[in-house]
Design a protein around this motif. Structure first.
Motif, PDB file in Angstrom:
ATOM      1  N   GLU A   1       0.843  -1.199   0.000  1.00  0.00           N
ATOM      2  CA  GLU A   1       0.000   0.000   0.000  1.00  0.00           C
ATOM      3  C   GLU A   1       0.879   1.249   0.000  1.00  0.00           C
ATOM      4  O   GLU A   1       1.906   1.314   0.684  1.00  0.00           O
ATOM      5  CB  GLU A   1      -0.881  -0.004   1.259  1.00  0.00           C
ATOM      6  N   ALA A   2       0.499   2.247  -0.773  1.00  0.00           N
ATOM      7  CA  ALA A   2       1.238   3.511  -0.835  1.00  0.00           C
ATOM      8  C   ALA A   2       1.158   4.216   0.514  1.00  0.00           C
ATOM      9  O   ALA A   2       0.151   4.092   1.223  1.00  0.00           O
ATOM     10  CB  ALA A   2       0.652   4.395  -1.932  1.00  0.00           C
ATOM     11  N   PRO A   3       2.224   4.944   0.866  1.00  0.00           N
ATOM     12  CA  PRO A   3       2.171   5.703   2.131  1.00  0.00           C
ATOM     13  C   PRO A   3       1.017   6.695   2.128  1.00  0.00           C
ATOM     14  O   PRO A   3       0.704   7.282   1.098  1.00  0.00           O
ATOM     15  CB  PRO A   3       3.515   6.436   2.161  1.00  0.00           C
ATOM     16  N   ARG A   4       0.410   6.859   3.281  1.00  0.00           N
ATOM     17  CA  ARG A   4      -0.699   7.804   3.428  1.00  0.00           C
ATOM     18  C   ARG A   4      -0.267   8.939   4.340  1.00  0.00           C
ATOM     19  O   ARG A   4       0.355   8.704   5.374  1.00  0.00           O
ATOM     20  CB  ARG A   4      -1.917   7.104   4.015  1.00  0.00           C
ATOM     21  N   LEU A   5      -0.638  10.145   3.979  1.00  0.00           N
ATOM     22  CA  LEU A   5      -0.271  11.327   4.745  1.00  0.00           C
ATOM     23  C   LEU A   5      -0.772  11.233   6.184  1.00  0.00           C
ATOM     24  O   LEU A   5      -0.034  11.533   7.130  1.00  0.00           O
ATOM     25  CB  LEU A   5      -0.831  12.582   4.076  1.00  0.00           C
ATOM     26  N   ASP A   6      -2.012  10.787   6.363  1.00  0.00           N
ATOM     27  CA  ASP A   6      -2.598  10.756   7.705  1.00  0.00           C
ATOM     28  C   ASP A   6      -1.971   9.697   8.617  1.00  0.00           C
ATOM     29  O   ASP A   6      -2.290   9.640   9.799  1.00  0.00           O
ATOM     30  CB  ASP A   6      -4.118  10.587   7.635  1.00  0.00           C
ATOM     31  N   ARG A   7      -1.077   8.874   8.089  1.00  0.00           N
ATOM     32  CA  ARG A   7      -0.406   7.854   8.905  1.00  0.00           C
ATOM     33  C   ARG A   7       1.070   8.178   9.162  1.00  0.00           C
ATOM     34  O   ARG A   7       1.787   7.357   9.728  1.00  0.00           O
ATOM     35  CB  ARG A   7      -0.522   6.499   8.225  1.00  0.00           C
ATOM     36  N   GLN A   8       1.489   9.359   8.754  1.00  0.00           N
ATOM     37  CA  GLN A   8       2.894   9.750   8.888  1.00  0.00           C
ATOM     38  C   GLN A   8       3.123  10.504  10.200  1.00  0.00           C
ATOM     39  O   GLN A   8       2.489  11.532  10.444  1.00  0.00           O
ATOM     40  CB  GLN A   8       3.329  10.621   7.710  1.00  0.00           C
TER      41      GLN A   8
END
Length: 144
Positions: free
Chosen positions: A3-10
């Motif tokens: 899965e591509a990195p998600r902004l809200d999980r950084q």
């Protein structure tokens, strides 16, 4: 498929967003004091213990001299600090609070509580957050 990195999980974005939000909460109170947020940080260091060397303040705040020097010049122009060369070592410049700089401390005492109130966190929760962030910072500054 990964899965591509998600902004809200950084974590980095959460830290960035929280820092900007906290600074925005501080801004009106700091404007009343006539200070910017970086100037406030310098004053905090000096209120804890002064005089302090320019290099020492820079190390404590993680600021290089190119960033710190204009801050100190502005604080000096505001009448909050004085920079004095050491009599023993002309290369060493010490930062001293003026009486106006010392007096400003009492007007700034409510700022941390205001942030806590705005965040809706208890003193214990804020202290835990601060400790976790300090641990993270120390680990990231360590050897990799």
């Amino acid at each position: 498929m990964t899965e591509a990195p998600r902004l809200d999980r950084q974590v980095c974005f959460a830290l960035y967003s929280a820092s900007r939000a906290a600074t925005a909460v501080y801004r009106p109170m700091l404007e009343e004091l006539g200070l910017t947020y970086p100037q406030y940080l310098v004053m905090l260091v000096l209120w804890e213990n002064e005089p302090r060397g320019v290099k020492e303040v820079g190390e404590e705040l993680g600021l290089d001299s190119g960033t710190l020097s204009p801050l100190l010049k502005r604080l000096e122009a505001l009448g909050m600090v004085e920079r004095r060369r050491s009599g023993e070592d002309e290369r060493r410049v010490a930062i001293h609070l003026t009486s106006a700089g010392r007096a400003l401390s009492s007007r700034a005492t409510g700022i941390p509580k205001h942030l806590a109130d705005a965040a809706g966190l208890s003193a214990d929760e804020l202290e835990q957050l601060r400790a976790t962030l300090a641990k993270l910072t120390a680990a990231l500054h360590g050897p990799h």
